[in-house]
Design an enzyme around this catalytic site. Structure first.
Site, PDB file in Angstrom:
ATOM      1  N   CYS A   1     -47.812 -55.281 -16.198  1.00 56.50           N
ATOM      2  CA  CYS A   1     -47.216 -54.321 -17.136  1.00 56.50           C
ATOM      3  C   CYS A   1     -46.632 -54.983 -18.385  1.00 56.50           C
ATOM      4  O   CYS A   1     -46.915 -54.585 -19.510  1.00 56.50           O
ATOM      5  CB  CYS A   1     -46.177 -53.452 -16.426  1.00 56.50           C
ATOM      6  SG  CYS A   1     -44.695 -54.326 -15.866  1.00 56.50           S
TER       7      CYS A   1
ATOM      8  N   HIS B   1     -40.479 -52.223 -14.676  1.00 57.41           N
ATOM      9  CA  HIS B   1     -41.756 -51.731 -15.204  1.00 57.41           C
ATOM     10  C   HIS B   1     -41.582 -51.338 -16.665  1.00 57.41           C
ATOM     11  O   HIS B   1     -40.486 -50.948 -17.098  1.00 57.41           O
ATOM     12  CB  HIS B   1     -42.259 -50.534 -14.395  1.00 57.41           C
ATOM     13  CG  HIS B   1     -43.673 -50.158 -14.718  1.00 57.41           C
ATOM     14  ND1 HIS B   1     -44.754 -50.925 -14.351  1.00 57.41           N
ATOM     15  CD2 HIS B   1     -44.184 -49.101 -15.408  1.00 57.41           C
ATOM     16  CE1 HIS B   1     -45.867 -50.363 -14.770  1.00 57.41           C
ATOM     17  NE2 HIS B   1     -45.553 -49.253 -15.425  1.00 57.41           N
TER      18      HIS B   1
ATOM     19  N   HIS C   1     -50.046 -48.085 -19.996  1.00 55.47           N
ATOM     20  CA  HIS C   1     -49.402 -49.097 -19.164  1.00 55.47           C
ATOM     21  C   HIS C   1     -50.370 -49.634 -18.123  1.00 55.47           C
ATOM     22  O   HIS C   1     -51.433 -49.048 -17.868  1.00 55.47           O
ATOM     23  CB  HIS C   1     -48.151 -48.521 -18.478  1.00 55.47           C
ATOM     24  CG  HIS C   1     -48.441 -47.588 -17.339  1.00 55.47           C
ATOM     25  ND1 HIS C   1     -47.677 -47.551 -16.188  1.00 55.47           N
ATOM     26  CD2 HIS C   1     -49.416 -46.634 -17.168  1.00 55.47           C
ATOM     27  CE1 HIS C   1     -48.159 -46.629 -15.372  1.00 55.47           C
ATOM     28  NE2 HIS C   1     -49.201 -46.065 -15.934  1.00 55.47           N
TER      29      HIS C   1
END
Length: 355
Positions: free
Chosen positions: A269, A317, A329
Protein backbone atom coordinates in the site's frame (compact mmCIF):
# COMPACT_ATOMS: atom_id res chain seq x y z
CA UNK A 1 -71.30 -68.03 -2.74
CA UNK A 2 -71.92 -65.69 0.04
CA UNK A 3 -68.82 -66.90 1.80
CA UNK A 4 -66.81 -66.41 -1.39
CA UNK A 5 -68.12 -62.93 -1.83
CA UNK A 6 -67.29 -62.12 1.75
CA UNK A 7 -63.79 -63.50 1.41
CA UNK A 8 -63.27 -61.62 -1.82
CA UNK A 9 -64.52 -58.43 -0.31
CA UNK A 10 -62.23 -58.90 2.68
CA UNK A 11 -59.21 -59.45 0.46
CA UNK A 12 -60.08 -56.38 -1.60
CA UNK A 13 -60.37 -54.30 1.57
CA UNK A 14 -57.02 -55.52 2.88
CA UNK A 15 -55.31 -54.72 -0.42
CA UNK A 16 -56.85 -51.27 -0.47
CA UNK A 17 -55.67 -50.58 3.03
CA UNK A 18 -52.18 -51.84 2.13
CA UNK A 19 -52.00 -49.48 -0.83
CA UNK A 20 -53.10 -46.51 1.26
CA UNK A 21 -50.49 -47.14 3.96
CA UNK A 22 -47.58 -48.09 1.68
CA UNK A 23 -44.63 -45.62 1.14
CA UNK A 24 -45.16 -43.27 -1.77
CA UNK A 25 -41.54 -42.36 -2.57
CA UNK A 26 -41.90 -43.06 -6.26
CA UNK A 27 -44.80 -40.64 -6.55
CA UNK A 28 -43.47 -37.92 -4.20
CA UNK A 29 -41.82 -34.75 -5.59
CA UNK A 30 -37.99 -34.74 -5.25
CA UNK A 31 -36.75 -33.15 -2.02
CA UNK A 32 -34.71 -29.98 -2.87
CA UNK A 33 -31.04 -29.85 -1.89
CA UNK A 34 -30.42 -27.50 1.04
CA UNK A 35 -29.05 -24.16 -0.10
CA UNK A 36 -25.98 -22.91 1.78
CA UNK A 37 -26.86 -20.20 4.22
CA UNK A 38 -24.94 -16.93 4.39
CA UNK A 39 -23.32 -18.06 7.59
CA UNK A 40 -22.49 -21.69 6.78
CA UNK A 41 -18.84 -22.71 6.58
CA UNK A 42 -16.76 -25.84 6.14
CA UNK A 43 -14.31 -24.52 8.72
CA UNK A 44 -15.14 -26.43 11.92
CA UNK A 45 -16.97 -24.38 14.51
CA UNK A 46 -16.99 -21.13 12.50
CA UNK A 47 -19.50 -19.33 10.35
CA UNK A 48 -18.41 -17.84 7.04
CA UNK A 49 -18.77 -14.35 8.53
CA UNK A 50 -16.46 -15.34 11.38
CA UNK A 51 -13.98 -16.72 8.86
CA UNK A 52 -14.14 -13.46 6.90
CA UNK A 53 -13.50 -11.38 10.01
CA UNK A 54 -10.61 -13.62 11.07
CA UNK A 55 -8.99 -13.46 7.63
CA UNK A 56 -9.42 -9.68 7.61
CA UNK A 57 -7.79 -9.44 11.06
CA UNK A 58 -4.87 -11.61 9.99
CA UNK A 59 -4.23 -9.49 6.91
CA UNK A 60 -4.55 -6.33 9.01
CA UNK A 61 -1.85 -7.67 11.34
CA UNK A 62 0.28 -8.58 8.33
CA UNK A 63 -0.16 -5.02 7.06
CA UNK A 64 1.02 -3.54 10.36
CA UNK A 65 4.01 -5.90 10.37
CA UNK A 66 4.75 -4.90 6.77
CA UNK A 67 4.87 -1.27 7.85
CA UNK A 68 7.33 -2.19 10.61
CA UNK A 69 9.44 -4.13 8.10
CA UNK A 70 9.44 -1.26 5.60
CA UNK A 71 10.40 1.26 8.28
CA UNK A 72 13.26 -0.93 9.51
CA UNK A 73 14.43 -1.39 5.92
CA UNK A 74 14.29 2.36 5.28
CA UNK A 75 16.23 3.07 8.47
CA UNK A 76 18.78 0.41 7.58
CA UNK A 77 19.33 1.96 4.13
CA UNK A 78 19.71 5.42 5.67
CA UNK A 79 22.15 4.20 8.31
CA UNK A 80 24.13 2.23 5.76
CA UNK A 81 24.46 5.37 3.65
CA UNK A 82 25.63 7.23 6.76
CA UNK A 83 28.25 4.54 7.40
CA UNK A 84 29.54 4.93 3.84
CA UNK A 85 29.84 8.70 4.35
CA UNK A 86 31.45 8.28 7.77
CA UNK A 87 33.92 5.76 6.39
CA UNK A 88 35.02 8.36 3.84
CA UNK A 89 35.20 11.02 6.56
CA UNK A 90 37.36 8.68 8.67
CA UNK A 91 39.68 8.04 5.73
CA UNK A 92 39.90 11.79 5.00
CA UNK A 93 40.53 12.50 8.70
CA UNK A 94 43.36 9.99 8.88
CA UNK A 95 44.93 11.48 5.75
CA UNK A 96 44.67 14.98 7.21
CA UNK A 97 46.25 13.90 10.50
CA UNK A 98 49.09 12.22 8.59
CA UNK A 99 49.66 15.44 6.61
CA UNK A 100 49.72 17.57 9.75
CA UNK A 101 52.12 15.19 11.45
CA UNK A 102 54.40 15.34 8.44
CA UNK A 103 54.42 19.13 8.63
CA UNK A 104 55.16 19.02 12.35
CA UNK A 105 57.97 16.57 11.68
CA UNK A 106 59.43 18.86 9.01
CA UNK A 107 59.47 21.75 11.48
CA UNK A 108 61.17 19.58 14.10
CA UNK A 109 63.81 18.49 11.60
CA UNK A 110 64.40 22.09 10.56
CA UNK A 111 64.90 23.09 14.20
CA UNK A 112 67.31 20.20 14.67
CA UNK A 113 69.39 21.38 11.72
CA UNK A 114 69.60 24.81 13.37
CA UNK A 115 71.10 23.37 16.53
CA UNK A 116 67.87 22.81 18.34
CA UNK A 117 67.37 26.53 18.95
CA UNK A 118 64.03 28.17 18.34
CA UNK A 119 63.93 30.87 15.61
CA UNK A 120 63.80 33.74 18.16
CA UNK A 121 66.98 32.56 19.92
CA UNK A 122 68.75 32.15 16.58
CA UNK A 123 67.99 35.75 15.69
CA UNK A 124 69.25 37.09 19.03
CA UNK A 125 72.52 35.16 18.71
CA UNK A 126 73.08 36.08 15.12
CA UNK A 127 74.75 39.40 16.06
CA UNK A 128 73.03 41.12 13.19
CA UNK A 129 70.47 43.69 14.40
CA UNK A 130 69.09 44.19 10.90
CA UNK A 131 68.49 40.46 10.52
CA UNK A 132 66.88 40.37 13.94
CA UNK A 133 64.47 43.19 13.14
CA UNK A 134 63.65 41.86 9.69
CA UNK A 135 63.06 38.33 10.95
CA UNK A 136 61.00 39.04 14.03
CA UNK A 137 57.71 39.09 12.05
CA UNK A 138 58.64 35.86 10.28
CA UNK A 139 59.24 34.24 13.68
CA UNK A 140 55.84 35.39 14.92
CA UNK A 141 54.17 34.13 11.77
CA UNK A 142 55.95 30.82 12.17
CA UNK A 143 54.83 30.53 15.77
CA UNK A 144 51.23 31.33 14.81
CA UNK A 145 51.38 28.80 11.98
CA UNK A 146 52.74 26.15 14.34
CA UNK A 147 50.07 26.91 16.90
CA UNK A 148 47.37 26.79 14.21
CA UNK A 149 48.71 23.50 12.90
CA UNK A 150 48.67 21.94 16.37
CA UNK A 151 45.12 23.22 16.93
CA UNK A 152 44.08 21.79 13.58
CA UNK A 153 45.73 18.48 14.40
CA UNK A 154 43.91 18.32 17.73
CA UNK A 155 40.59 19.13 16.02
CA UNK A 156 41.24 16.52 13.31
CA UNK A 157 41.86 13.88 15.97
CA UNK A 158 38.67 14.82 17.82
CA UNK A 159 36.68 14.68 14.56
CA UNK A 160 38.18 11.28 13.79
CA UNK A 161 37.07 9.97 17.20
CA UNK A 162 33.58 11.38 16.61
CA UNK A 163 33.35 9.82 13.14
CA UNK A 164 34.46 6.47 14.55
CA UNK A 165 31.91 6.62 17.38
CA UNK A 166 29.14 7.60 14.95
CA UNK A 167 30.10 4.78 12.61
CA UNK A 168 29.99 2.28 15.46
CA UNK A 169 26.62 3.64 16.58
CA UNK A 170 25.25 3.36 13.05
CA UNK A 171 26.52 -0.20 12.79
CA UNK A 172 24.56 -0.96 15.96
CA UNK A 173 21.48 0.69 14.48
CA UNK A 174 21.84 -1.26 11.26
CA UNK A 175 22.04 -4.48 13.25
CA UNK A 176 19.00 -3.46 15.32
CA UNK A 177 17.09 -2.67 12.13
CA UNK A 178 18.10 -6.03 10.69
CA UNK A 179 16.72 -7.78 13.78
CA UNK A 180 13.48 -5.77 13.49
CA UNK A 181 13.20 -6.67 9.83
CA UNK A 182 13.68 -10.35 10.55
CA UNK A 183 11.08 -10.27 13.33
CA UNK A 184 8.58 -8.35 11.18
CA UNK A 185 9.17 -10.67 8.23
CA UNK A 186 8.49 -13.69 10.42
CA UNK A 187 5.27 -12.11 11.68
CA UNK A 188 4.16 -11.16 8.17
CA UNK A 189 4.71 -14.64 6.80
CA UNK A 190 2.95 -16.21 9.80
CA UNK A 191 -0.14 -13.99 9.46
CA UNK A 192 -0.40 -14.45 5.70
CA UNK A 193 0.14 -18.20 5.98
CA UNK A 194 -2.58 -18.45 8.63
CA UNK A 195 -5.00 -16.44 6.50
CA UNK A 196 -4.25 -18.49 3.40
CA UNK A 197 -4.66 -21.74 5.35
CA UNK A 198 -8.01 -20.60 6.71
CA UNK A 199 -9.21 -19.59 3.26
CA UNK A 200 -7.95 -22.85 1.70
CA UNK A 201 -10.27 -24.80 4.01
CA UNK A 202 -13.25 -23.24 2.28
CA UNK A 203 -14.94 -24.83 -0.69
CA UNK A 204 -14.75 -23.03 -4.04
CA UNK A 205 -18.32 -21.78 -3.69
CA UNK A 206 -17.58 -20.53 -0.18
CA UNK A 207 -14.54 -18.59 -1.38
CA UNK A 208 -16.73 -16.92 -3.97
CA UNK A 209 -19.26 -16.07 -1.27
CA UNK A 210 -16.44 -14.82 0.94
CA UNK A 211 -15.33 -12.40 -1.76
CA UNK A 212 -18.92 -11.27 -2.22
CA UNK A 213 -19.21 -10.70 1.54
CA UNK A 214 -16.03 -8.59 1.48
CA UNK A 215 -17.44 -6.52 -1.38
CA UNK A 216 -20.79 -6.13 0.35
CA UNK A 217 -19.15 -5.03 3.60
CA UNK A 218 -17.07 -2.47 1.71
CA UNK A 219 -20.13 -1.20 -0.16
CA UNK A 220 -22.12 -0.89 3.07
CA UNK A 221 -19.34 1.08 4.75
CA UNK A 222 -18.96 3.30 1.68
CA UNK A 223 -22.70 3.99 1.55
CA UNK A 224 -22.74 4.92 5.23
CA UNK A 225 -19.76 7.23 4.72
CA UNK A 226 -21.37 8.95 1.75
CA UNK A 227 -24.72 9.32 3.52
CA UNK A 228 -22.95 11.06 6.41
CA UNK A 229 -22.30 14.04 4.13
CA UNK A 230 -18.53 13.51 4.19
CA UNK A 231 -18.20 14.49 0.52
CA UNK A 232 -20.31 17.63 0.78
CA UNK A 233 -18.65 20.51 -1.08
CA UNK A 234 -15.54 18.40 -1.85
CA UNK A 235 -14.92 19.32 -5.48
CA UNK A 236 -11.35 20.59 -5.45
CA UNK A 237 -8.90 19.92 -8.28
CA UNK A 238 -5.58 18.19 -7.82
CA UNK A 239 -2.40 20.22 -7.81
CA UNK A 240 0.01 19.78 -10.72
CA UNK A 241 2.17 17.47 -8.63
CA UNK A 242 -0.95 15.67 -7.40
CA UNK A 243 -2.03 15.02 -11.00
CA UNK A 244 1.33 13.42 -11.76
CA UNK A 245 1.19 11.28 -8.62
CA UNK A 246 -2.38 10.25 -9.43
CA UNK A 247 -1.51 9.37 -13.02
CA UNK A 248 1.30 7.12 -11.79
CA UNK A 249 -0.87 5.41 -9.17
CA UNK A 250 -3.80 4.69 -11.48
CA UNK A 251 -1.42 3.33 -14.13
CA UNK A 252 -0.52 0.54 -11.67
CA UNK A 253 -4.11 -0.77 -11.44
CA UNK A 254 -4.17 -4.52 -11.93
CA UNK A 255 -0.68 -5.15 -10.55
CA UNK A 256 -0.48 -7.56 -7.58
CA UNK A 257 -0.01 -6.66 -3.95
CA UNK A 258 3.28 -7.99 -2.57
CA UNK A 259 4.36 -6.94 0.91
CA UNK A 260 7.52 -4.84 0.92
CA UNK A 261 7.27 -4.17 -2.83
CA UNK A 262 7.86 -0.75 -4.39
CA UNK A 263 7.28 -1.63 -8.02
CA UNK A 264 7.48 -1.71 -10.88
CA UNK A 265 5.80 -5.14 -11.09
CA UNK A 266 4.05 -5.15 -7.69
CA UNK A 267 3.37 -2.92 -4.68
CA UNK A 268 2.26 -2.85 -1.10
CA UNK A 269 0.00 0.00 0.00
CA UNK A 270 2.64 2.56 0.99
CA UNK A 271 5.01 1.36 -1.72
CA UNK A 272 2.39 2.50 -4.23
CA UNK A 273 1.78 5.93 -2.66
CA UNK A 274 5.46 6.69 -1.99
CA UNK A 275 6.47 5.76 -5.56
CA UNK A 276 3.57 7.75 -6.99
CA UNK A 277 4.72 10.90 -5.23
CA UNK A 278 8.36 10.16 -6.09
CA UNK A 279 7.23 10.16 -9.73
CA UNK A 280 5.80 13.63 -9.06
CA UNK A 281 9.27 14.72 -7.82
CA UNK A 282 8.02 14.97 -4.26
CA UNK A 283 9.64 12.28 -2.08
CA UNK A 284 7.59 11.23 0.94
CA UNK A 285 8.19 8.70 3.76
CA UNK A 286 8.10 5.04 2.75
CA UNK A 287 5.52 3.74 5.26
CA UNK A 288 1.90 4.66 5.90
CA UNK A 289 2.65 5.27 9.59
CA UNK A 290 5.48 7.68 8.77
CA UNK A 291 3.35 9.33 6.10
CA UNK A 292 0.73 9.93 8.77
CA UNK A 293 3.33 11.13 11.28
CA UNK A 294 5.37 13.43 9.05
CA UNK A 295 3.06 14.83 6.35
CA UNK A 296 0.69 17.79 6.92
CA UNK A 297 -2.80 16.75 8.05
CA UNK A 298 -5.84 17.92 6.07
CA UNK A 299 -9.52 18.04 6.99
CA UNK A 300 -11.61 15.63 4.94
CA UNK A 301 -13.70 18.60 3.76
CA UNK A 302 -10.52 20.10 2.23
CA UNK A 303 -9.45 16.88 0.51
CA UNK A 304 -8.40 16.93 -3.13
CA UNK A 305 -7.22 14.25 -5.59
CA UNK A 306 -3.66 13.17 -4.88
CA UNK A 307 -4.05 13.47 -1.10
CA UNK A 308 -3.44 10.33 0.93
CA UNK A 309 -6.11 8.80 3.15
CA UNK A 310 -4.68 6.91 6.12
CA UNK A 311 -6.71 4.01 7.50
CA UNK A 312 -7.19 2.15 10.81
CA UNK A 313 -6.19 3.30 14.27
CA UNK A 314 -2.60 2.14 13.81
CA UNK A 315 -2.19 3.91 10.42
CA UNK A 316 -1.38 0.56 8.85
CA UNK A 317 -2.99 1.23 5.46
CA UNK A 318 -3.01 4.08 2.94
CA UNK A 319 -4.71 4.89 -0.34
CA UNK A 320 -4.62 7.85 -2.73
CA UNK A 321 -7.80 9.88 -3.20
CA UNK A 322 -8.81 10.03 -6.88
CA UNK A 323 -12.01 12.07 -6.48
CA UNK A 324 -15.73 11.26 -6.45
CA UNK A 325 -15.38 9.40 -3.15
CA UNK A 326 -12.88 6.81 -4.43
CA UNK A 327 -9.26 5.83 -3.80
CA UNK A 328 -6.64 3.82 -5.65
CA UNK A 329 -4.78 1.43 -3.37
CA UNK A 330 -2.97 -1.89 -3.03
CA UNK A 331 -5.35 -3.79 -0.68
CA UNK A 332 -3.62 -6.91 0.70
CA UNK A 333 -1.95 -10.19 -0.29
CA UNK A 334 -4.00 -12.05 -2.86
CA UNK A 335 -5.47 -8.82 -4.27
CA UNK A 336 -4.40 -6.33 -6.93
CA UNK A 337 -4.06 -2.55 -7.14
CA UNK A 338 -7.59 -1.31 -7.62
CA UNK A 339 -10.14 1.45 -7.16
CA UNK A 340 -12.51 1.30 -4.20
CA UNK A 341 -14.66 3.54 -2.07
CA UNK A 342 -12.71 5.92 0.14
CA UNK A 343 -15.08 5.17 3.01
CA UNK A 344 -14.93 1.39 2.69
CA UNK A 345 -12.43 1.20 5.57
CA UNK A 346 -12.00 3.01 8.87
CA UNK A 347 -10.52 6.42 8.05
CA UNK A 348 -7.91 7.76 10.45
CA UNK A 349 -7.24 10.98 8.56
CA UNK A 350 -5.93 12.68 5.44
CA UNK A 351 -2.42 13.98 4.65
CA UNK A 352 -1.15 16.16 1.81
CA UNK A 353 2.36 15.52 0.47
CA UNK A 354 2.68 18.83 -1.39
CA UNK A 355 1.23 21.29 1.07
Amino acid sequence: MNRRHCASAAITLVCALALLTAPVQAMAAPIPEPTPSATASTVPGKSLEEVREEIDTLYRKAGAATDAYNLAEEQSKKQSAEIVKLTKDIADGKARIAELKDRAGAQAREQYRNGGLPPGAQLVLSGNPSLFLDGINQARQSQQATKGMLTELEQAQEDLETYTQDANLNWEKVEASRVKQAKAKKSINAQIKAAEKLESQLAKEERARLLKMEQDAASTAQAAWLSSGALKDINREASEAGKKALAFATAQIGKPYVWGAEGPASYDCSGLTSQAWAAAKKPIPRTSQEQWRQLPHIDIQDMRPGDLIIYHGDASHVGMYVGDGSIVHAPRPGRHVTLTGAGSMQILGVVRPDK
